[in-house]
Design a protein around this motif. Structure first.
Motif, PDB file in Angstrom:
ATOM      1  N   ALA A  85       0.815  -1.218   0.000  1.00  0.00           N
ATOM      2  CA  ALA A  85       0.000   0.000   0.000  1.00  0.00           C
ATOM      3  C   ALA A  85       0.842   1.260   0.000  1.00  0.00           C
ATOM      4  CB  ALA A  85      -0.933   0.000   1.216  1.00  0.00           C
ATOM      5  N   TYR A  86       2.103   1.171   0.406  1.00  0.00           N
ATOM      6  CA  TYR A  86       2.962   2.353   0.506  1.00  0.00           C
ATOM      7  C   TYR A  86       4.040   2.382  -0.580  1.00  0.00           C
ATOM      8  CZ  TYR A  86       0.804   2.837   5.077  1.00  0.00           C
ATOM      9  OH  TYR A  86      -0.111   2.988   6.097  1.00  0.00           O
ATOM     10  N   LEU A  87       4.033   1.429  -1.486  1.00  0.00           N
ATOM     11  CA  LEU A  87       5.042   1.384  -2.537  1.00  0.00           C
ATOM     12  C   LEU A  87       4.668   2.311  -3.680  1.00  0.00           C
ATOM     13  CD1 LEU A  87       5.746  -2.468  -2.754  1.00  0.00           C
ATOM     14  CD2 LEU A  87       7.148  -0.723  -1.642  1.00  0.00           C
ATOM     15  N   LEU A  88       5.653   2.671  -4.466  1.00  0.00           N
ATOM     16  CA  LEU A  88       5.415   3.414  -5.688  1.00  0.00           C
ATOM     17  C   LEU A  88       4.695   2.516  -6.698  1.00  0.00           C
ATOM     18  CD1 LEU A  88       8.854   5.233  -6.076  1.00  0.00           C
ATOM     19  CD2 LEU A  88       6.728   6.173  -5.160  1.00  0.00           C
ATOM     20  N   PRO A  89       3.974   3.094  -7.660  1.00  0.00           N
ATOM     21  CA  PRO A  89       3.267   2.253  -8.637  1.00  0.00           C
ATOM     22  C   PRO A  89       4.179   1.289  -9.384  1.00  0.00           C
ATOM     23  CG  PRO A  89       2.475   4.514  -8.761  1.00  0.00           C
ATOM     24  CD  PRO A  89       3.651   4.526  -7.825  1.00  0.00           C
ATOM     25  N   ARG A  90       5.443   1.661  -9.618  1.00  0.00           N
ATOM     26  CA  ARG A  90       6.346   0.762 -10.349  1.00  0.00           C
ATOM     27  C   ARG A  90       6.723  -0.458  -9.531  1.00  0.00           C
ATOM     28  NH1 ARG A  90      12.330   3.589  -9.789  1.00  0.00           N
ATOM     29  NH2 ARG A  90      12.426   3.401  -7.506  1.00  0.00           N
ATOM     30  N   ASP A  91       6.606  -0.400  -8.186  1.00  0.00           N
ATOM     31  CA  ASP A  91       7.022  -1.496  -7.318  1.00  0.00           C
ATOM     32  C   ASP A  91       5.870  -2.342  -6.810  1.00  0.00           C
ATOM     33  OD1 ASP A  91       9.703  -0.639  -7.469  1.00  0.00           O
ATOM     34  OD2 ASP A  91       9.374   0.827  -5.873  1.00  0.00           O
ATOM     35  N   GLN A  92       4.646  -1.992  -7.154  1.00  0.00           N
ATOM     36  CA  GLN A  92       3.491  -2.698  -6.611  1.00  0.00           C
ATOM     37  C   GLN A  92       3.215  -3.973  -7.389  1.00  0.00           C
ATOM     38  OE1 GLN A  92       0.275   0.115  -6.631  1.00  0.00           O
ATOM     39  NE2 GLN A  92       1.090   1.321  -4.933  1.00  0.00           N
ATOM     40  N   GLY A  93       2.613  -4.919  -6.681  1.00  0.00           N
ATOM     41  CA  GLY A  93       2.195  -6.159  -7.312  1.00  0.00           C
ATOM     42  C   GLY A  93       3.078  -7.334  -6.947  1.00  0.00           C
ATOM     43  N   PRO A  94       2.528  -8.546  -6.991  1.00  0.00           N
ATOM     44  CA  PRO A  94       3.314  -9.736  -6.636  1.00  0.00           C
ATOM     45  C   PRO A  94       4.413 -10.043  -7.651  1.00  0.00           C
ATOM     46  CG  PRO A  94       1.151 -10.368  -7.462  1.00  0.00           C
ATOM     47  CD  PRO A  94       1.133  -8.877  -7.316  1.00  0.00           C
ATOM     48  N   VAL A  95       4.217  -9.678  -8.910  1.00  0.00           N
ATOM     49  CA  VAL A  95       5.246  -9.957  -9.918  1.00  0.00           C
ATOM     50  C   VAL A  95       6.494  -9.126  -9.647  1.00  0.00           C
ATOM     51  CG1 VAL A  95       5.766  -9.938 -12.376  1.00  0.00           C
ATOM     52  CG2 VAL A  95       3.470 -10.554 -11.602  1.00  0.00           C
ATOM     53  N   ARG A  96       6.308  -7.850  -9.365  1.00  0.00           N
ATOM     54  CA  ARG A  96       7.460  -6.992  -9.072  1.00  0.00           C
ATOM     55  C   ARG A  96       8.156  -7.410  -7.781  1.00  0.00           C
ATOM     56  NH1 ARG A  96       7.916  -2.429 -12.470  1.00  0.00           N
ATOM     57  NH2 ARG A  96       6.862  -3.043 -14.393  1.00  0.00           N
ATOM     58  N   ARG A  97       7.392  -7.853  -6.800  1.00  0.00           N
ATOM     59  CA  ARG A  97       8.006  -8.344  -5.565  1.00  0.00           C
ATOM     60  C   ARG A  97       8.870  -9.587  -5.843  1.00  0.00           C
ATOM     61  NH1 ARG A  97       6.859  -7.976  -0.086  1.00  0.00           N
ATOM     62  NH2 ARG A  97       5.062  -6.673  -0.565  1.00  0.00           N
ATOM     63  N   TYR A  98       8.362 -10.471  -6.671  1.00  0.00           N
ATOM     64  CA  TYR A  98       9.120 -11.678  -7.005  1.00  0.00           C
ATOM     65  C   TYR A  98      10.399 -11.313  -7.771  1.00  0.00           C
ATOM     66  CZ  TYR A  98      10.200 -16.228  -9.072  1.00  0.00           C
ATOM     67  OH  TYR A  98      10.839 -17.379  -9.458  1.00  0.00           O
ATOM     68  N   VAL A  99      10.318 -10.352  -8.680  1.00  0.00           N
ATOM     69  CA  VAL A  99      11.507  -9.926  -9.427  1.00  0.00           C
ATOM     70  C   VAL A  99      12.543  -9.323  -8.482  1.00  0.00           C
ATOM     71  CG1 VAL A  99      12.326  -8.276 -11.155  1.00  0.00           C
ATOM     72  CG2 VAL A  99      10.266  -9.613 -11.592  1.00  0.00           C
ATOM     73  N   ARG A 100      12.104  -8.543  -7.519  1.00  0.00           N
ATOM     74  CA  ARG A 100      13.042  -7.964  -6.552  1.00  0.00           C
ATOM     75  C   ARG A 100      13.738  -9.054  -5.746  1.00  0.00           C
ATOM     76  NH1 ARG A 100       8.726  -4.355  -5.658  1.00  0.00           N
ATOM     77  NH2 ARG A 100       8.258  -5.344  -3.637  1.00  0.00           N
ATOM     78  N   ASP A 101      12.976 -10.062  -5.348  1.00  0.00           N
ATOM     79  CA  ASP A 101      13.586 -11.145  -4.574  1.00  0.00           C
ATOM     80  C   ASP A 101      14.610 -11.915  -5.407  1.00  0.00           C
ATOM     81  OD1 ASP A 101      12.036 -10.406  -2.449  1.00  0.00           O
ATOM     82  OD2 ASP A 101      10.496 -11.950  -2.767  1.00  0.00           O
ATOM     83  N   VAL A 102      14.315 -12.123  -6.682  1.00  0.00           N
ATOM     84  CA  VAL A 102      15.276 -12.828  -7.549  1.00  0.00           C
ATOM     85  C   VAL A 102      16.552 -12.020  -7.703  1.00  0.00           C
ATOM     86  CG1 VAL A 102      15.662 -13.659  -9.897  1.00  0.00           C
ATOM     87  CG2 VAL A 102      13.486 -14.110  -8.780  1.00  0.00           C
ATOM     88  N   VAL A 103      16.422 -10.723  -7.888  1.00  0.00           N
ATOM     89  CA  VAL A 103      17.604  -9.875  -8.050  1.00  0.00           C
ATOM     90  C   VAL A 103      18.417  -9.807  -6.761  1.00  0.00           C
ATOM     91  CG1 VAL A 103      18.370  -7.517  -8.525  1.00  0.00           C
ATOM     92  CG2 VAL A 103      16.544  -8.532  -9.884  1.00  0.00           C
ATOM     93  N   ASP A 104      17.720  -9.689  -5.626  1.00  0.00           N
ATOM     94  CA  ASP A 104      18.425  -9.540  -4.356  1.00  0.00           C
ATOM     95  C   ASP A 104      19.065 -10.836  -3.883  1.00  0.00           C
ATOM     96  OD1 ASP A 104      17.583  -6.915  -4.337  1.00  0.00           O
ATOM     97  OD2 ASP A 104      15.796  -7.334  -3.134  1.00  0.00           O
ATOM     98  N   SER A 105      18.645 -11.979  -4.421  1.00  0.00           N
ATOM     99  CA  SER A 105      19.188 -13.252  -3.953  1.00  0.00           C
ATOM    100  C   SER A 105      20.465 -13.672  -4.685  1.00  0.00           C
ATOM    101  CB  SER A 105      18.128 -14.354  -4.115  1.00  0.00           C
ATOM    102  OG  SER A 105      17.823 -14.555  -5.495  1.00  0.00           O
ATOM    103  N   ARG A 106      20.887 -12.923  -5.682  1.00  0.00           N
ATOM    104  CA  ARG A 106      22.078 -13.285  -6.444  1.00  0.00           C
ATOM    105  C   ARG A 106      23.060 -12.125  -6.474  1.00  0.00           C
ATOM    106  NH1 ARG A 106      21.950 -11.570 -11.982  1.00  0.00           N
ATOM    107  NH2 ARG A 106      23.052 -13.467 -12.612  1.00  0.00           N
TER     108      ARG A 106
END
Length: 227
Positions: A108-129
């Motif tokens: 609810a507090y994220l920017l529109p570019r960061d919202q959604g489960p797909v963007r969250r999953y992409v962030r986790d993939v990037v941060d894990s490597r």
């Protein structure tokens, strides 16, 4: 001898100054009642049209300074120094809470570019490597510092190709990361409607930032498998 168009009075003489005004007065109802009409050449406005004639509405203030200025012009209540200090402290506290929730990844507090489960999953993939793109910013700053600190022709000729090679390596790594992210996102979210270019660019731009400067804050550690 009476002349047509002149009113009858006691003196028998017509006032030349009031000759034009008398033409604008018409009897209405009983005797003695006179109603003035609109000036010559201007029709009488309707009541609905007159009610709609209002001044322009001022736009909403864009900044706090503009709001304070407008409040002073309208003669609003003036706040004391303690009330202003409490208002500023409350505003800073609210902004701090909102930023902390945004950094924590609350949707609810994220920017529109960061919202959604797909963007969250992409962030986790990037941060894990570990990404080569994360070295682009410090490497580029180091090369620029060396070019400015040692202004010799030989150094310039050596660092210019090195900068081009660095940019080429970063582009290749970003392309590989974008393809990997799109493949994993399509497997996890078959109904994903985002294009591959958007997700790839989003992943590359996040990977190019230093880990401690990423927003929202990374939620997984390096090496953690993301499923």
């Amino acid at each position: 001898m009476k002349l047509l168009g002149r009113n009858r009075d006691d003196s028998g003489d017509a006032d030349p100054d009031n000759s034009d005004d008398s033409a604008d007065v018409a009897p209405a109802g009983s005797a003695g009642q006179r109603v003035t009409t609109a000036p010559k050449g201007k029709p009488t406005p309707k009541r609905s049209e007159a009610s709609r004639r209002r001044g322009p509405v001022a736009p909403a203030p864009l900044t706090s300074a503009e709001a304070r200025k407008r409040r002073k012009e309208l003669g609003g209540p003036k706040l004391s120094r303690e009330e202003k200090k409490a208002q500023r402290a409350e505003r800073r506290s609210d902004m701090s809470k909102r930023r902390e929730r945004m950094m924590a990844g609350e949707d609810a507090y994220l920017l529109p570019r960061d919202q959604g489960p797909v963007r969250r999953y992409v962030r986790d993939v990037v941060d894990s490597r570990r990404n080569l793109l994360g070295l682009f910013m410090p490497a580029a700053l180091g090369l620029i510092f060396v070019m400015l600190a040692v202004p010799s022709v030989q150094v310039q000729q050596m660092l210019s190709p090195a900068m081009l090679v660095l940019v080429l390596v970063m582009v290749v790594d970003g392309f590989i990361l974008g393809r990997k992210v799109n493949r994993l996102a399509d497997q996890k979210f078959p109904d994903n409607t985002e294009t591959g270019w958007k997700l790839g660019f989003y992943a590359s731009s996040r990977a190019s930032q230093l880990r401690r400067m990423r927003a929202p804050r990374p939620q997984v550690e390096r090496g953690t498998p993301v499923v």
